[in-house]
Write a protein that holds these residues in place. Structure first.
Motif, mmCIF file in Angstrom:
data_model
loop_
_atom_site.group_PDB
_atom_site.id
_atom_site.type_symbol
_atom_site.label_atom_id
_atom_site.label_comp_id
_atom_site.label_asym_id
_atom_site.label_seq_id
_atom_site.Cartn_x
_atom_site.Cartn_y
_atom_site.Cartn_z
ATOM 1 N N HIS A 122 2.135 -1.269 9.311
ATOM 2 C CA HIS A 122 0.872 -0.869 8.684
ATOM 3 C C HIS A 122 -0.218 -1.872 9.039
ATOM 4 C CE1 HIS A 122 3.751 0.773 5.390
ATOM 5 N NE2 HIS A 122 3.512 1.707 6.291
ATOM 6 N N ARG A 123 -1.380 -1.364 9.339
ATOM 7 C CA ARG A 123 -2.554 -2.200 9.589
ATOM 8 C C ARG A 123 -3.551 -1.929 8.472
ATOM 9 N NH1 ARG A 123 -4.433 -6.889 11.618
ATOM 10 N NH2 ARG A 123 -6.429 -6.681 12.725
ATOM 11 N N TYR A 124 -3.889 -2.975 7.700
ATOM 12 C CA TYR A 124 -4.835 -2.868 6.588
ATOM 13 C C TYR A 124 -6.214 -3.306 7.079
ATOM 14 C CZ TYR A 124 -0.873 -2.323 3.389
ATOM 15 O OH TYR A 124 0.248 -1.862 2.745
ATOM 16 N N HIS A 125 -7.241 -2.490 6.760
ATOM 17 C CA HIS A 125 -8.586 -2.810 7.232
ATOM 18 C C HIS A 125 -9.616 -2.436 6.166
ATOM 19 C CE1 HIS A 125 -12.065 -3.289 9.805
ATOM 20 N NE2 HIS A 125 -11.266 -3.773 10.763
ATOM 21 N N PRO A 126 -10.584 -3.328 5.906
ATOM 22 C CA PRO A 126 -11.586 -3.037 4.866
ATOM 23 C C PRO A 126 -12.435 -1.805 5.176
ATOM 24 C CG PRO A 126 -12.177 -5.018 6.105
ATOM 25 C CD PRO A 126 -10.771 -4.670 6.493
ATOM 26 N N ASN A 127 -12.609 -1.454 6.437
ATOM 27 C CA ASN A 127 -13.423 -0.287 6.771
ATOM 28 C C ASN A 127 -12.821 1.015 6.251
ATOM 29 O OD1 ASN A 127 -15.144 -2.026 8.053
ATOM 30 N ND2 ASN A 127 -14.593 -1.413 10.142
ATOM 31 N N LEU B 26 0.721 6.838 1.441
ATOM 32 C CA LEU B 26 -0.156 5.675 1.432
ATOM 33 C C LEU B 26 -1.143 5.751 0.280
ATOM 34 C CD1 LEU B 26 -1.152 5.354 5.204
ATOM 35 C CD2 LEU B 26 0.514 3.967 3.978
ATOM 36 N N ASP B 27 -1.423 4.604 -0.312
ATOM 37 C CA ASP B 27 -2.526 4.442 -1.264
ATOM 38 C C ASP B 27 -3.643 3.719 -0.515
ATOM 39 O OD1 ASP B 27 -4.235 2.980 -3.199
ATOM 40 O OD2 ASP B 27 -2.858 3.775 -4.706
ATOM 41 N N MET B 28 -4.860 4.274 -0.528
ATOM 42 C CA MET B 28 -5.927 3.778 0.335
ATOM 43 C C MET B 28 -6.787 2.686 -0.299
ATOM 44 S SD MET B 28 -5.257 5.202 3.081
ATOM 45 C CE MET B 28 -6.685 4.564 3.977
ATOM 46 N N THR B 29 -6.366 2.131 -1.422
ATOM 47 C CA THR B 29 -7.171 1.076 -2.049
ATOM 48 C C THR B 29 -7.448 -0.062 -1.068
ATOM 49 O OG1 THR B 29 -6.376 1.605 -4.264
ATOM 50 C CG2 THR B 29 -7.240 -0.622 -3.916
ATOM 51 N N PHE B 30 -6.432 -0.465 -0.290
ATOM 52 C CA PHE B 30 -6.590 -1.562 0.669
ATOM 53 C C PHE B 30 -6.649 -1.070 2.117
ATOM 54 C CE2 PHE B 30 -4.298 -3.468 -3.019
ATOM 55 C CZ PHE B 30 -5.363 -4.216 -3.496
ATOM 56 N N GLY B 31 -6.808 0.219 2.316
ATOM 57 C CA GLY B 31 -7.070 0.749 3.646
ATOM 58 C C GLY B 31 -5.945 0.646 4.646
ATOM 59 N N PRO B 32 -4.685 0.971 4.286
ATOM 60 C CA PRO B 32 -3.615 0.900 5.278
ATOM 61 C C PRO B 32 -3.676 2.075 6.256
ATOM 62 C CG PRO B 32 -2.756 1.782 3.233
ATOM 63 C CD PRO B 32 -4.185 1.391 2.959
ATOM 64 N N LYS B 33 -3.205 1.817 7.459
ATOM 65 C CA LYS B 33 -3.029 2.850 8.468
ATOM 66 C C LYS B 33 -1.636 2.705 9.048
ATOM 67 C CE LYS B 33 -4.833 4.583 12.897
ATOM 68 N NZ LYS B 33 -5.862 4.389 13.953
ATOM 69 N N VAL B 34 -0.917 3.818 9.152
ATOM 70 C CA VAL B 34 0.419 3.784 9.733
ATOM 71 C C VAL B 34 0.299 3.672 11.247
ATOM 72 C CG1 VAL B 34 2.576 5.035 10.073
ATOM 73 C CG2 VAL B 34 1.431 5.133 7.853
ATOM 74 N N MET B 35 0.761 2.551 11.780
ATOM 75 C CA MET B 35 0.795 2.348 13.223
ATOM 76 C C MET B 35 2.125 2.829 13.810
ATOM 77 S SD MET B 35 -2.198 1.133 13.271
ATOM 78 C CE MET B 35 -2.415 0.686 14.986
ATOM 79 N N PHE B 36 3.153 2.819 12.955
ATOM 80 C CA PHE B 36 4.473 3.295 13.364
ATOM 81 C C PHE B 36 5.294 3.507 12.111
ATOM 82 C CE2 PHE B 36 8.973 2.391 13.943
ATOM 83 C CZ PHE B 36 9.302 3.274 14.956
ATOM 84 N N GLN B 37 6.173 4.501 12.148
ATOM 85 C CA GLN B 37 7.184 4.629 11.105
ATOM 86 C C GLN B 37 8.361 5.449 11.619
ATOM 87 O OE1 GLN B 37 5.097 6.407 7.791
ATOM 88 N NE2 GLN B 37 5.304 8.478 8.579
ATOM 89 N N LYS B 38 9.533 5.111 11.132
ATOM 90 C CA LYS B 38 10.743 5.869 11.420
ATOM 91 C C LYS B 38 11.550 5.936 10.145
ATOM 92 C CE LYS B 38 14.369 6.617 14.827
ATOM 93 N NZ LYS B 38 14.957 6.159 16.114
ATOM 94 N N GLY C 138 0.774 -1.234 0.000
ATOM 95 C CA GLY C 138 0.000 0.000 0.000
ATOM 96 C C GLY C 138 0.802 1.278 0.000
ATOM 97 N N LEU C 139 2.114 1.202 -0.183
ATOM 98 C CA LEU C 139 2.938 2.397 -0.267
ATOM 99 C C LEU C 139 3.149 2.797 -1.715
ATOM 100 C CD1 LEU C 139 5.714 1.732 2.418
ATOM 101 C CD2 LEU C 139 3.731 3.237 2.604
ATOM 102 N N GLU C 140 3.058 4.085 -1.995
ATOM 103 C CA GLU C 140 3.321 4.591 -3.336
ATOM 104 C C GLU C 140 4.825 4.616 -3.580
ATOM 105 O OE1 GLU C 140 1.421 8.360 -3.819
ATOM 106 O OE2 GLU C 140 -0.553 7.611 -3.184
ATOM 107 N N VAL C 141 5.274 3.881 -4.603
ATOM 108 C CA VAL C 141 6.695 3.808 -4.949
ATOM 109 C C VAL C 141 6.832 4.233 -6.412
ATOM 110 C CG1 VAL C 141 8.764 2.386 -5.003
ATOM 111 C CG2 VAL C 141 6.965 1.879 -3.334
ATOM 112 N N PRO C 142 7.159 5.483 -6.671
ATOM 113 C CA PRO C 142 7.191 5.970 -8.054
ATOM 114 C C PRO C 142 8.420 5.508 -8.818
ATOM 115 C CG PRO C 142 7.813 7.721 -6.552
ATOM 116 C CD PRO C 142 7.424 6.547 -5.691
ATOM 117 N N ASP C 143 8.268 5.447 -10.128
ATOM 118 C CA ASP C 143 9.369 5.237 -11.068
ATOM 119 C C ASP C 143 9.229 6.327 -12.127
ATOM 120 O OD1 ASP C 143 11.426 4.331 -12.659
ATOM 121 O OD2 ASP C 143 10.272 2.681 -13.541
#
Length: 519
Positions: free
Chosen positions: A423-428, A456-468, A368-373
Motif C-alpha cells: 500500500h502507498r499512502y499519500h495525502p493527495n 480500504l479506508d481512505m482517511t490516510f489515502g492508501p492505494k493498493v499497489m499489489f495484493q494477492k 488503512g484496511l477495514e478489519v471488522p469485529d
C-alpha cells in the motif's frame, strides 16, 4: 520469568554434528550413556532473539529441573569459547530458560551451543544443541530480514504429509540477518482436528496434542500452544539459524480481544479476558527469545538498531487499546486508544532520536484496511473515509509528528489480515492530509488460512499497489493451495537502497519494489 536468550544460523552440518563437537571440547565429560544415566532432553531446540551489535538472547527448554549452560564462539569449531552458566530451568517456567549474551563483537557470526545439567543428577548433561546468529554491524554493510505472521491458525497445524510448516524453510533459505514475527505467533483460540476434509478429494492431516484440542484458558494450555509449534522441524531449523524479534496480536490470547472484555462464548469457562491475557503474556515471555525489560517486564513494544542503515520499532496494538467499538470518537481518550499515550510518546521520542537511514515501524495491525469485529472495528480504520476519528486520531497525530519533525524514510510492515499486499499512502488521496507519503507492506499467513482482500479506508489515502489473496468466494484457503506469504527486506550497504519483496510459499517473488532513501 526465566532469563532471556539468543540464537543464529548454524549450517546443517553444524546442527547435525554439534553434539560430537561439544563432546570433544572442554565443556562436559560425557561417559553418561555408558553409566546408564538418562540425559536431559531439549525437545524445543534453541532460539535466539533481540540481537544487537553487542548482545543477544539465547533460549532453550528442557524436560526437567536443570541448569542451562551456554557456550559461544566466533568460530564454528568452538576452538575458543566463552562459557556462561545460566539460570535454572524449573517447572514454574515450563523448564524454559534464557541467557542474555553481552559484550559480543559487532558484525560477526556467533556460534553457540546450549546444554542442560540435571539438578537431581549433576553428572547427567544433555547433548548440546547448536545455533548461530550474526550481530548487528557497526559499519555500513548489506542487511536483510524477513517478516510474516499467523502460525497454525484456522485449523491448519503441523501436517507431516505436507512437509510441516514449509513457509519457515522458505524464509530460512533466504539467509536473513533476522526474522520479525508480526503477531499471531500461536492460535490459542484455534483447536485442531486430526483431519480436515477440503471437499475436493483432498484431506489435511494435523498433528494434534492435548493443548491443541481445545481453546487455551490455563497457563499450561497457553504454554502448550507455543510448545506445539516448536514440534515442527522447519521452525526449529530456522530458529537455530535466524534470530527472531517477536510481537504479539490477538490470537496469542483469544480472537479480537481487548483488555476490558468479558467473553460470552460457550467454549470458555474463564470469561475475564484480562486474566486470560495475563496467562497468555506469561506463556509468550516464557517461550519467546525476547529481552525482558526489568523496569517494565510486561512490555512487548521496543526498538532494535541493526547497523547504521536500520532501526526497527516494534509496536503493541493489543495491550493498551480501548474496547472495540464503532470507532467514531472525535477526541483522544482511553476509549479511542490503539497504542496508548505512553507508547505514542515512546515512539515519537525514539523516531526523533534515530539516526538510521531507514525507520521501519513493525505494526501488528494495518493502518488503512477495514478489519471488522462483528458490527465494531478491530484495527485502526473505521470504514468512514472521513476525517480521523476513534483510533485513527492517534495515528494521525503520529503521522503529523513525523512530517513536522522531518523524520525521513519511515516504512510500515505488518501482517494480521492473512494475505499479501503493498500500500502507498499519500495525502493527495487522503481526508487527513498533514503527513508525508509512506509505504505499508503486508505479509502472511505463514501457516494459516488465507483470506482477503480487505476494503480500504481512505482517511490516510492508501492505494493498493499489489495484493494477492484468497480466491473470491473461497476464504480460509489451506496451505495446500500455496497462498502463504512472507516479506523480505534487503538494504544495500553502499547506497542505502531498500528492496522490499513479497514472497510465496516457495520463496518466489510475487512483488518487488526498490525504495531510495531521502537525504
Amino acid at each position: 520469568m526465566s532469563g532471556s536468550g539468543f540464537l543464529h544460523r548454524p549450517s546443517r552440518r553444524t546442527i547435525l554434528t554439534g553434539a560430537a563437537v561439544a563432546a570433544g571440547g572442554a565443556a562436559f565429560p560425557s561417559p553418561l550413556l555408558a553409566l546408564g544415566r538418562r540425559r536431559p532432553e531439549t525437545p524445543s531446540g534453541v532460539q535466539s532473539g533481540d540481537v544487537g551489535a553487542d548482545r543477544a538472547i539465547v533460549w532453550s527448554r528442557t524436560d526437567r529441573p536443570a541448569r542451562m549452560v551456554v557456550e559461544w564462539s566466533t568460530t564454528e569449531s568452538f576452538k575458543k569459547t566463552t562459557r556462561i552458566v545460566g539460570p535454572d530451568a524449573l517447572g514454574d517456567a515450563d523448564f524454559t530458560a534464557r541467557v542474555d549474551l553481552r559484550r559480543l563483537p559487532a558484525g560477526e557470526d556467533i556460534f553457540y551451543r546450549v546444554s542442560f545439567q540435571d539438578l537431581r543428577d549433576v553428572a547427567a548433561v544433555s547433548e548440546p544443541v547448536v545455533g548461530r546468529f550474526r550481530t548487528a554491524p557497526a559499519k555500513r554493510r548489506d542487511v536483510s530480514f524477513v517478516w510474516t505472521g499467523d502460525t497454525a491458525g484456522q485449523g491448519w497445524g503441523i501436517n507431516p504429509d505436507f512437509g510441516g510448516m514449509k513457509g519457515y524453510e522458505a524464509m530460512r533459505r533466504t539467509k536473513p540477518d533476522f526474522f520479525i514475527h508480526s503477531g499471531d505467533t500461536v492460535y490459542a483460540d484455534g483447536p485442531l482436528s486430526e483431519t480436515v476434509d477440503l471437499g475436493d478429494g483432498r484431506v489435511w492431516k494435523n498433528l494434534v496434542t492435548e493443548a491443541k484440542s481445545k481453546v487455551a484458558e490455563t497457563l499450561r494450555e497457553y504454554r502448550g500452544q507455543h510448545s506445539y509449534n516448536l514440534m515442527d522441524e522447519n521452525i526449529r531449523r530456522m530458529n537455530a539459524e535466524v534470530p527472531m524479534f517477536a510481537q504479539w496480536d490477538d490470537h496469542e490470547t483469544t480472537n479480537n480481544w481487548y483488555p476490558q472484555e468479558i467473553l460470552d462464548l460457550p467454549a470458555y469457562r474463564e470469561k475475564s479476558v484480562a486474566l486470560l491475557a495475563a496467562r497468555a503474556r506469561r506463556a509468550f515471555f516464557d517461550y519467546m527469545p525476547i529481552r525482558i525489560e526489568q523496569r517494565d517486564p510486561q512490555r512487548i513494544y521496543r526498538q532494535a538498531s541493526y547497523g547504521p542503515h536500520l532501526d526497527v520499532f516494534f509496536l503493541d496494538m493489543r495491550s493498551y487499546r480501548g474496547p472495540n467499538s464503532a470507532n467514531l470518537q472525535t477526541t483522544r481518550s482511553d476509549a479511542a486508544a490503539i497504542l496508548g499515550a505512553e507508547q505514542v510518546r515512546w515512539l515519537k521520542r525514539k523516531l526523533l532520536d534515530s539516526r538510521a537511514t531507514w525507520k521501519v515501524i513493525a505494526s501488528d495491525m494495518p493502518i488503512g484496511l477495514e478489519v471488522p469485529d462483528g458490527t465494531n472495528w478491530e484495527a485502526v480504520a473505521n470504514g468512514e473515509d472521513g476525517r480521523a476519528k476513534g483510533r485513527e486520531i492517534e495515528i494521525a497525530d503520529l503521522l503529523r509528528f513525523i512530517k513536522r519533525r522531518e523524520i525521513k524514510n519511515t516504512v510500515w510492515i505488518t501482517a494480521d489480515v492473512h494475505y499479501a499486499a503493498a500500500h502507498r499512502y499519500h495525502p493527495n488521496r487522503a481526508k487527513f492530509q498533514d503527513f508525508d507519503p509512506f509505504w505499508e507492506f503486508v505479509a502472511g499467513p505463514i501457516n494459516s488460512g488465507t483470506f482477503g482482500p480487505n476494503a480500504l479506508d481512505m482517511t490516510f489515502g492508501p492505494k493498493v499497489m499489489f495484493q494477492k489473496a484468497a480466491l473470491a468466494g473461497k476464504p480460509n484457503a489451506s496451505p495446500l493451495d500455496g497462498l502463504q506469504f512472507f516479506g523480505h527486506v534487503a538494504i544495500e550497504g553502499r547506497t542505502g537502497v531498500m528492496t522490499v519483496s513479497l514472497k510465496d510459499l516457495d520463496g518466489a517473488d510475487i512483488y518487488k519494489v526498490d525504495l531510495n532513501p531521502k537525504a
